[in-house]
Enzyme design. Structure first.
Site, PDB file in Angstrom:
ATOM      1  N   SER A 151       2.165 -45.191 -22.709  1.00  0.00           N
ATOM      2  CA  SER A 151       1.511 -44.143 -23.509  1.00  0.00           C
ATOM      3  C   SER A 151       2.540 -43.247 -24.181  1.00  0.00           C
ATOM      4  O   SER A 151       2.353 -42.821 -25.324  1.00  0.00           O
ATOM      5  CB  SER A 151       0.576 -43.313 -22.635  1.00  0.00           C
ATOM      6  OG  SER A 151       1.272 -42.653 -21.595  1.00  0.00           O
ATOM      7  N   TYR A 152       3.637 -42.967 -23.502  1.00  0.00           N
ATOM      8  CA  TYR A 152       4.692 -42.119 -24.069  1.00  0.00           C
ATOM      9  C   TYR A 152       5.387 -42.843 -25.215  1.00  0.00           C
ATOM     10  O   TYR A 152       5.609 -42.273 -26.292  1.00  0.00           O
ATOM     11  CB  TYR A 152       5.697 -41.756 -22.973  1.00  0.00           C
ATOM     12  CG  TYR A 152       6.817 -40.849 -23.403  1.00  0.00           C
ATOM     13  CD1 TYR A 152       6.571 -39.530 -23.779  1.00  0.00           C
ATOM     14  CD2 TYR A 152       8.140 -41.288 -23.393  1.00  0.00           C
ATOM     15  CE1 TYR A 152       7.612 -38.676 -24.146  1.00  0.00           C
ATOM     16  CE2 TYR A 152       9.176 -40.461 -23.761  1.00  0.00           C
ATOM     17  CZ  TYR A 152       8.911 -39.153 -24.132  1.00  0.00           C
ATOM     18  OH  TYR A 152       9.951 -38.321 -24.497  1.00  0.00           O
TER      19      TYR A 152
END
Length: 249
Positions: A151-152
């Site tokens: 997600s990052y």
């Protein structure tokens, strides 16, 4: 005093890399708006920068678009202009790819990508007036595809994408848009170092320069360069301030 009387907004600037950038810019004469959700650390950083140049402090949640618009409005009302926008704030959670959820994406995009996008939109009219500078943040997590960073990495690469688009669209307006991809010895990394010294040493030994960057002297000074007239002919670039960890081609 390379940024004498320039006006900057730095998000996530209560501690870590954001604090280092805010201090580096204030020491070069910039009026810096500290933006963070941590009131205690935000006030401490605010007191530090005011030793060098008058600033502003905003303890606000920038995942809320209206707060972003209010910050830009208040900065311009106080100082009459905006020259520099630094989108540093970002929160995420690590998880293996198959365990990554929509909630992980919501957190990473909600605190990193969308605030960056909204700050850029809200700041554009003022940056056009001053031929300003935008400094966004990339990460080796996205460029190199680091494990457990789904997600990052996705949010950081999305930030790189819109930064390149803005660099192309805003170049005729005299606005420079660049990114920094850092590795730095932040308080969180210091805690990890103390808890896992062997893993920390192994990471250091993989870096050509054999050390982590200092938030102010390494990352902050690079931000000063990108915010100054010295970088007027640089735009749309990802600057790797990572001790040689990743070499872009």
């Amino acid at each position: 005093m390379r940024l004498q009387d320039k006006v900057a907004i730095v998000t996530g600037s209560a501690s870590g890399i954001g604090r280092g950038i805010a201090l580096a810019m204030a020491k070069e004469g910039a009026h810096v708006a500290i933006v963070d959700v941590n009131e205690e650390k935000g006030k401490a950083t605010f007191a530090e920068i005011n030793q060098f140049a008058e600033g502003l402090l905003f303890i606000k949640d920038i995942s809320i678009k209206e707060n972003i618009e209010e910050i830009v409005t208040e900065v311009v009302k106080k100082f009459g202009k905006l020259d520099i926008l630094v989108n540093n704030a970002h929160v995420s959670k690590q998880a293996p790819f198959m365990e990554t959820t929509l909630e992980h994406f919501d957190l990473s995009f909600g605190t990193g990508f969308y605030p960056t996008f909204h700050f850029m939109q809200a700041s554009y009219p003022e940056l056009k007036k001053t031929h300003g500078k935008v400094i966004n943040f990339a990460s080796g997590a996205g460029i190199d595809g680091q494990v457990t960073q789904t997600s990052y990495a996705a949010a950081k690469e999305a930030i790189r994408a819109i930064s390149r688009v803005a660099a192309n669209e805003w170049g005729p307006d005299g606005i420079n848009v660049n990114l920094i991809s850092p590795i730095a010895l932040t308080p969180g990394v210091e805690q990890w170092r103390d808890n896992a010294p062997e893993l920390y040493d192994a990471m250091i030994n993989k870096l050509p320069l054999r050390r982590l960057g200092d938030p102010e002297q390494d990352i902050g000074r690079t931000a000063v360069f990108l915010a100054s007239s010295d970088s007027d002919y640089i735009t749309g670039q990802t600057i790797m301030v990572d001790g040689g960890s990743i070499k872009l081609r």
